[in-house]
Design a protein around this motif. Structure first.
Motif, short mmCIF file in Angstrom:
data_model
loop_
_atom_site.label_atom_id
_atom_site.label_comp_id
_atom_site.label_asym_id
_atom_site.label_seq_id
_atom_site.Cartn_x
_atom_site.Cartn_y
_atom_site.Cartn_z
N SER A 44 26.42 92.37 -17.83
CA SER A 44 24.97 92.55 -17.92
C SER A 44 24.25 91.83 -16.79
N ARG A 45 24.73 90.66 -16.40
CA ARG A 45 24.12 89.94 -15.28
C ARG A 45 24.34 90.68 -13.97
N LEU A 46 25.51 91.24 -13.80
CA LEU A 46 25.77 92.02 -12.59
C LEU A 46 24.88 93.25 -12.53
N GLU A 47 24.62 93.85 -13.68
CA GLU A 47 23.75 95.03 -13.70
C GLU A 47 22.32 94.67 -13.31
N ILE A 48 21.85 93.50 -13.75
CA ILE A 48 20.49 93.08 -13.38
C ILE A 48 20.38 92.88 -11.88
N LEU A 49 21.39 92.26 -11.29
CA LEU A 49 21.36 92.04 -9.84
C LEU A 49 21.51 93.35 -9.08
N SER A 50 22.32 94.24 -9.57
CA SER A 50 22.54 95.50 -8.87
C SER A 50 21.28 96.35 -8.84
N ASN A 51 20.56 96.37 -9.95
CA ASN A 51 19.37 97.21 -10.05
C ASN A 51 18.07 96.45 -9.78
N PHE A 103 33.12 84.16 -8.98
CA PHE A 103 32.72 85.10 -7.94
C PHE A 103 32.54 84.37 -6.61
N THR A 104 32.77 85.09 -5.53
CA THR A 104 32.50 84.61 -4.18
C THR A 104 31.38 85.46 -3.59
N PRO A 105 30.75 85.01 -2.49
CA PRO A 105 29.70 85.83 -1.89
C PRO A 105 30.16 87.24 -1.54
N SER A 106 31.39 87.37 -1.07
CA SER A 106 31.87 88.71 -0.70
C SER A 106 32.12 89.58 -1.94
N SER A 107 32.74 88.99 -2.97
CA SER A 107 32.99 89.79 -4.18
C SER A 107 31.70 90.13 -4.91
N LEU A 108 30.73 89.22 -4.85
CA LEU A 108 29.44 89.52 -5.47
C LEU A 108 28.70 90.60 -4.70
N GLU A 109 28.89 90.62 -3.38
CA GLU A 109 28.27 91.68 -2.58
C GLU A 109 28.87 93.03 -2.93
N GLU A 110 30.17 93.08 -3.16
CA GLU A 110 30.80 94.34 -3.55
C GLU A 110 30.32 94.82 -4.91
#
Length: 325
Positions: A88-95, A115-122
């Motif tokens: 759910s947190r990833l969805e908030i950041l993605s959208n 998570f790392t900056p690169s994996s979070l960017e993906e």
């Protein structure tokens, strides 16, 4: 037979090559005596015993650890995000659901989960640079709120203000308040905010420069004006670049003293430019013509008149020019 006898006249100490007492964790610095054997029957009456105490060696220094940079604790999550799971947190950041400073604390919370900056960017599409701007910008905004900055000024950064607040991150609390106000009132972009922060940090180190005392350190506009004024002085000759820098310095200045210094420099630059085009400010141009020998033969007096073109208004210049006899 031989019998042992103690010779107590010449005590002998153990020593090293520097004639200093020899130190050992097993031997104490006590005098040693040699046994002299006689021809009597050897009957040892006492038993010599040596006791040694093991002195523990000093603990070896611990292995030096590598420098670990200080990382401030992450900002607490807003109440509406505390009960959410990772997807759910990833969805908030993605959208980008919500205001940027509200979902920015989700980034360090995901770092704590692995998570790392690169994996979070993906996973979210937010680049590492933008991640840093969001997190730092949110902290700068919190500092403005804690410094009792005008709520209207703070609210001006609610829509896309992370990049602007990121540029003033290195300023003190009072400087951030003044810089944020100046950015909002002058509708500055990220480049202008970067120049403003750099000018405010650099201004104290410029003490002693020309006209430094005419600019007010407490006013962000004066700091920025002095930055543009110094850039104008890099152009020694009057030019368009110099005039543009002075014009920017005049527009940025807040105090009257700073404005007067820049305005004076602008006016002097214009006069120097006119002089460079062949005009002499405050005087009358008088071309000199050298007479040849014989041209004034048998003359009782010689009158020297200025020479000018007809389109230059010769009559007026002749009347203004001095006449030599």
């Amino acid at each position: 037979m031989f019998s042992p006898s103690l010779n107590a006249h010449k005590p002998l100490f153990l020593s090293n090559s520097n004639n200093k007492p020899f130190s050992s964790p097993f031997l104490t610095q006590q005098p040693l005596f040699f046994l002299r054997l006689s021809k009597t029957h050897f009957k040892p009456t006492t038993t010599l015993s040596v006791s040694a105490t093991l002195i523990p060696s000093s603990p070896s220094p611990s292995i030096q650890q590598h420098y670990q940079p200080y990382r401030p604790p992450p900002s607490p999550l807003p109440s509406q995000y505390k009960s959410l799971d990772t997807p759910s947190r990833l969805e908030i950041l993605s959208n980008r659901l919500g205001l940027w400073y509200e979902y920015a604390p989700l980034i360090p919370s995901l770092f704590q989960e692995g998570f790392t900056p690169s994996s979070l960017e993906e996973a979210t599409g937010i680049s590492g640079v933008e991640q840093n701007r969001l997190v730092v910008g949110a902290k700068v905004r919190d500092s403005l709120v804690h410094s009792n900055t005008d709520p209207e000024i703070v609210a001006s950064f609610d829509l896309g203000g992370a990049e602007l607040l990121y540029e003033i991150r290195l300023l003190s609390a009072s400087q951030r308040d003044a810089a944020a106000r100046y950015i909002v009132l002058n509708k500055m972009d990220a480049k202008g905010a970067q120049d403003l922060a750099r000018a405010m940090k650099d201004f104290p180190r410029r003490r002693g420069d020309k006209f430094w005392e005419n600019f007010d350190y407490t006013l962000p506009g004066d700091c920025l004006s002095f930055l543009y004024y110094r850039q104008s002085r890099e152009h020694k000759k009057p030019s368009e670049s110099r005039a543009n820098s002075l014009q920017m310095a005049l527009e940025a200045a807040e105090s009257e003293k700073a404005k007067s210094v820049v305005l004076k420099e602008l006016e002097e630059g214009g006069e120097r430019k006119e002089k460079g085009d062949g005009e002499i400010a405050g005087g009358v141009p008088v071309p000199v013509v050298r007479l040849k020998i014989g041209e004034v033969a048998e003359a009782t007096s010689v009158v020297v008149l200025p020479v000018c073109r007809s389109e230059d208004g010769g009559k007026e210049k002749i009347l203004e020019a001095p006449v030599g006899v």
